[in-house]
Design a protein around this motif. Structure first.
Motif, PDB file in Angstrom:
ATOM      1  N   PRO A  42      -6.909  -4.002  -1.011  1.00 30.58           N
ATOM      2  CA  PRO A  42      -7.851  -4.434  -2.051  1.00 30.58           C
ATOM      3  C   PRO A  42      -9.306  -4.380  -1.586  1.00 30.58           C
ATOM      4  CG  PRO A  42      -5.993  -5.934  -1.915  1.00 30.58           C
ATOM      5  CD  PRO A  42      -5.873  -5.009  -0.748  1.00 30.58           C
ATOM      6  N   TYR A  45       2.460  -4.774  -7.131  1.00 35.44           N
ATOM      7  CA  TYR A  45       1.379  -5.142  -6.208  1.00 35.44           C
ATOM      8  C   TYR A  45       0.028  -4.636  -6.722  1.00 35.44           C
ATOM      9  CZ  TYR A  45       5.077  -6.277  -2.874  1.00 35.44           C
ATOM     10  OH  TYR A  45       6.165  -6.841  -2.255  1.00 35.44           O
ATOM     11  N   VAL A  46       0.044  -3.486  -7.366  1.00 36.99           N
ATOM     12  CA  VAL A  46      -1.195  -2.932  -7.920  1.00 36.99           C
ATOM     13  C   VAL A  46      -1.676  -3.777  -9.092  1.00 36.99           C
ATOM     14  CG1 VAL A  46      -2.220  -0.960  -9.115  1.00 36.99           C
ATOM     15  CG2 VAL A  46      -0.734  -0.586  -7.144  1.00 36.99           C
ATOM     16  N   THR A  47      -0.778  -4.042 -10.025  1.00 41.64           N
ATOM     17  CA  THR A  47      -1.166  -4.835 -11.202  1.00 41.64           C
ATOM     18  C   THR A  47      -1.489  -6.277 -10.824  1.00 41.64           C
ATOM     19  OG1 THR A  47       1.181  -5.290 -11.685  1.00 41.64           O
ATOM     20  CG2 THR A  47       0.164  -3.403 -12.783  1.00 41.64           C
ATOM     21  N   GLY A  48      -0.918  -6.744  -9.703  1.00 42.61           N
ATOM     22  CA  GLY A  48      -1.197  -8.102  -9.235  1.00 42.61           C
ATOM     23  C   GLY A  48      -2.429  -8.207  -8.352  1.00 42.61           C
ATOM     24  N   GLY A  49      -3.092  -7.075  -8.106  1.00 45.36           N
ATOM     25  CA  GLY A  49      -4.320  -7.090  -7.327  1.00 45.36           C
ATOM     26  C   GLY A  49      -4.135  -7.119  -5.820  1.00 45.36           C
ATOM     27  N   LYS A  50      -2.906  -6.918  -5.359  1.00 47.94           N
ATOM     28  CA  LYS A  50      -2.656  -6.952  -3.915  1.00 47.94           C
ATOM     29  C   LYS A  50      -2.801  -5.585  -3.267  1.00 47.94           C
ATOM     30  CE  LYS A  50       0.362 -11.003  -4.101  1.00 47.94           C
ATOM     31  NZ  LYS A  50       1.714 -11.558  -3.791  1.00 47.94           N
ATOM     32  N   LYS A  57      -4.885  -1.618  -4.091  1.00 45.49           N
ATOM     33  CA  LYS A  57      -5.826  -0.866  -4.924  1.00 45.49           C
ATOM     34  C   LYS A  57      -5.269   0.535  -5.142  1.00 45.49           C
ATOM     35  CE  LYS A  57     -10.186  -0.902  -3.708  1.00 45.49           C
ATOM     36  NZ  LYS A  57     -11.455  -0.534  -2.997  1.00 45.49           N
TER      37      LYS A  57
END
Length: 324
Positions: A133, A213-218, A220
């Motif tokens: 991120p 993980y991408v949609t959760g911001g963990k 990029k």
């Protein structure tokens, strides 16, 4: 002379009898449980997909479909087992992209072109090029520029030598001329953890294992490996849109039978797989894993596998890729 004639007639009659028996057996296929060999560990992406599809196959065929895991050597141990199996349609291989990559990288105990009959591509899923991120890279173009400015300074992860994650990165290197260091892991989970932490710069992660993980911001997302954007990530460009022309890489799973399987069995198994993948319940469960159902014909899948084998052999040769 008469004796030879009688023997010849007897041999012909026996052959015709065996052919008729085989045809009759194929016509009733399947009339007992089918074993689907997944050449990877239980709980992995291919295994999860196979179990979902197997449920649909059992419903459409009227026979139970049993999953048997035979992992090891990037899928080649399980594939070798099926290659040696009775080609009666009751031992089936459910393999992934490694099936097309392995022949270019490893000495195999089977011939991937001659010892199997492709039946149907089951699913496909793109990879997402991800970074931490807090990474300085805001796009794939940023990474390519940095890698050109500082050759062999930046790193890319994979879930193992010869994996599609590595091959996607190797294709990117081939197409752009960049140089970066490969960091292989024993599985996707540890690779994702280290990318999150910034220990490795980028990773072509399987969408099924990285999307949350991408949609959760963990993580990029820098780009998507397929030719089209993912509906779940409409704002993330493809690698091709990022300036690498004609780049299109997807992970895939599909069904294979041992060479020698009767055409009637191949056609029937193709039909069972296609009907299973057409079931709304099956499609919904696969969709939750980020997988797109395909259900291609045997002929189309054979062409696809041949193209994949040729493509990855060229990348392996061009980049001088070797595995220990």
């Amino acid at each position: 002379m008469k004796k030879r004639t009688h023997l010849a007639r007897a041999a012909l009659a026996a052959a015709l009898g065996l052919t008729a028996a085989a045809a009759a057996q194929a016509a009733g296929y399947p009339d007992k449980p089918i074993t689907v060999v997944v050449p990877y560990s239980a709980g992995g992406g291919a295994d999860n997909a196979a179990r979902i599809i197997a449920q649909g196959m059992a419903e459409t065929s009227g026979q139970s479909v049993v999953i048997e895991n035979k992992g090891g050597a990037s899928g080649s141990i399980g594939a070798a087992y099926v290659a040696r199996a009775n080609p009666d349609g009751y031992t089936v291989l459910y393999d992934a992209s490694a099936f097309a990559i392995n022949p270019a990288l490893r000495k195999l105990p089977y011939d991937a072109k001659k010892d199997f009959i492709p039946v149907s591509q089951a699913v496909s899923v793109p990879n997402i090029l991800v970074a931490a991120p807090g990474s300085a890279f805001g796009s794939l173009s940023d990474f390519i520029k940095a890698a050109k400015d500082q050759p062999n300074h930046y790193t890319y992860a994979s879930y193992g030598p010869g994996s599609l994650a590595q091959m996607a990165a190797e294709l990117l290197k081939k197409d752009t001329g960049i140089k970066a260091i490969h960091v292989p892991y024993k599985g996707g989970a540890p690779a994702i953890v280290d990318v999150m932490g910034g220990q490795v710069d980028v990773y072509f992660a399987n969408a099924a294992s990285s999307l949350n993980y991408v949609t959760g911001g963990k993580l990029k997302a820098l780009a998507v490996s397929s030719s089209r954007r993912m509906p779940e990530l409409p704002d993330v460009p493809t690698v091709a849109e990022s300036g690498v022309k004609n780049f299109d890489v997807v992970e895939w799973n599909g069904f294979f039978l041992p060479a020698g399987a009767p055409p009637e069995v191949v056609a029937r198994l193709q039909d069972v797989v296609q009907k299973a993948l057409a079931r709304p319940e099956t499609r919904e469960k696969l969709g939750k894993l980020g997988l797109t159902p395909v259900g291609s014909s045997a002929a189309d899948f054979a062409r696809f596998v041949d193209e994949e084998q040729t493509r990855w052999a060229e990348v392996v040769k061009a980049n001088n890729i070797q595995v220990n």
